[in-house]
Write an enzyme that holds these catalytic residues in place. Sequence first.
Site, short mmCIF file in Angstrom:
data_model
loop_
_atom_site.label_atom_id
_atom_site.label_comp_id
_atom_site.label_asym_id
_atom_site.label_seq_id
_atom_site.Cartn_x
_atom_site.Cartn_y
_atom_site.Cartn_z
N ASN A 9 -38.26 55.00 -54.02
CA ASN A 9 -39.57 55.93 -54.68
C ASN A 9 -39.70 57.08 -53.66
O ASN A 9 -40.61 56.90 -52.71
CB ASN A 9 -40.75 55.33 -54.97
CG ASN A 9 -41.67 56.24 -55.66
OD1 ASN A 9 -41.49 57.29 -55.85
ND2 ASN A 9 -42.91 55.49 -55.81
N LYS A 11 -41.57 59.82 -53.85
CA LYS A 11 -42.86 60.31 -54.24
C LYS A 11 -42.84 61.74 -54.04
O LYS A 11 -41.93 62.35 -54.29
CB LYS A 11 -43.80 59.48 -53.06
CG LYS A 11 -43.90 58.13 -53.06
CD LYS A 11 -45.05 57.35 -52.42
CE LYS A 11 -44.91 55.75 -52.62
NZ LYS A 11 -45.89 55.05 -51.98
N HIS A 96 -47.07 53.78 -61.59
CA HIS A 96 -47.29 53.67 -60.31
C HIS A 96 -48.67 53.58 -59.81
O HIS A 96 -49.49 54.23 -60.47
CB HIS A 96 -46.58 54.53 -59.64
CG HIS A 96 -46.29 54.40 -57.98
ND1 HIS A 96 -47.52 54.55 -57.28
CD2 HIS A 96 -45.53 53.69 -57.22
CE1 HIS A 96 -47.08 54.04 -56.00
NE2 HIS A 96 -45.85 53.68 -56.13
N GLU A 98 -50.41 54.87 -57.66
CA GLU A 98 -50.86 56.39 -57.07
C GLU A 98 -51.18 57.11 -58.76
O GLU A 98 -52.05 58.01 -58.48
CB GLU A 98 -49.82 56.87 -56.17
CG GLU A 98 -49.99 56.53 -54.93
CD GLU A 98 -48.77 56.24 -54.08
OE1 GLU A 98 -47.77 57.06 -54.45
OE2 GLU A 98 -48.50 55.60 -53.19
N GLU A 166 -46.54 45.75 -56.90
CA GLU A 166 -46.76 46.56 -55.62
C GLU A 166 -48.18 46.38 -55.42
O GLU A 166 -49.10 47.02 -55.96
CB GLU A 166 -46.52 47.98 -55.72
CG GLU A 166 -45.09 48.38 -56.35
CD GLU A 166 -44.48 49.85 -55.56
OE1 GLU A 166 -43.87 50.05 -54.81
OE2 GLU A 166 -45.19 50.62 -56.32
N GLY A 172 -47.74 51.69 -48.20
CA GLY A 172 -48.04 52.70 -46.93
C GLY A 172 -48.79 52.35 -45.83
O GLY A 172 -49.16 53.15 -45.10
N SER A 212 -44.79 48.47 -48.39
CA SER A 212 -44.20 48.42 -46.94
C SER A 212 -42.79 47.44 -46.72
O SER A 212 -42.87 46.75 -45.89
CB SER A 212 -45.55 47.75 -46.10
OG SER A 212 -46.49 48.59 -46.26
P1 13P Z 1 -44.11 52.13 -49.15
O1 13P Z 1 -42.71 51.36 -49.28
O2 13P Z 1 -44.07 53.22 -48.50
O3 13P Z 1 -45.23 51.12 -48.85
O4 13P Z 1 -44.39 52.40 -50.65
C1 13P Z 1 -44.19 51.52 -51.61
C2 13P Z 1 -44.20 52.28 -53.03
O5 13P Z 1 -45.20 52.40 -53.34
C3 13P Z 1 -43.21 52.40 -53.80
O6 13P Z 1 -43.45 52.71 -55.02
#
Ligand code: 13P
Length: 250
Positions: A9, A11, A96, A98, A166, A172, A212
């Site tokens: 992803n 983002k 997601h 976010e 997740e 992150g 992560s």
């Molecule tokens: P990270 O791998 O940067 O922690 O992000 C995970 C994520 O949100 C993938 O959708």
Amino acid sequence: MRRKLIAGNWKMNGLKAQAKELASAIFAKAGADMPFDMLVCPPMNVLGFVSELPHAGVFVGAQDIAETIKPNGAFTGDVSAEMVKDLGATWTLVGHSERRQYHGETNALVKQKAINAINTGLTVVICIGETLAEREAGCAVDVVCRQTRECVPDEATAENCVIAYEPVWAIGTGKVPTTQDVAEIHAAVRNELVKVLGAEKADQMRILYGGSVKPENAKELLNVDNVDGALIGGASLKADSFFAIAEAVR
Ligand code: 13P
């Protein structure tokens, strides 16, 4: 036997030049003979461009689609499932954390998006996961089971739907749950899927872990029971680290 899925992803990362470099590097390393599936989800601005590059062995998906089932219409700023498909993508993420956090997306809305994706012929990755406060309050299992129950539509099958667990606090941050915690959640989600979809569909459906994931922890996480792949943010922005994670499947 569930085939593992390694998903990236990106983002909100990827101007044209960067997206071209990253996608080209990933597609050059990939091949139809890989013992796992691979998916990249670039941002909408380069989705069409990336999906037009030759990408044998790698699926291309969007990070989100509109809530409305309408293929077009007066929905300023939205991009419909139909439009995503028209750009050449065959998958999409929905729900997601976010999106839930910054755009107030609810389970009901995520379910509607999942239905739109499936009805349009896209394979959907439904994202779920608890916040830190929910984990600390001891209700992580309840939260993800409820999200599973309320977001996964009746039309979901192992072919058109994947779940991604997740934990919000692991995204992150460099923090990851213990393998026992991951196993507990994935087993609970599988169990909830049995209730929603029946044993056969639930048994075949892939449940990814995300948060992560790095080359250093990939093998450990991917070997946990009921972990059928990874959804990767930061480490998917470099072809080398993305493939180093994928190599953990071999
Ligand atoms: P990270 O791998 O940067 O922690 O992000 C995970 C994520 O949100 C993938 O959708």
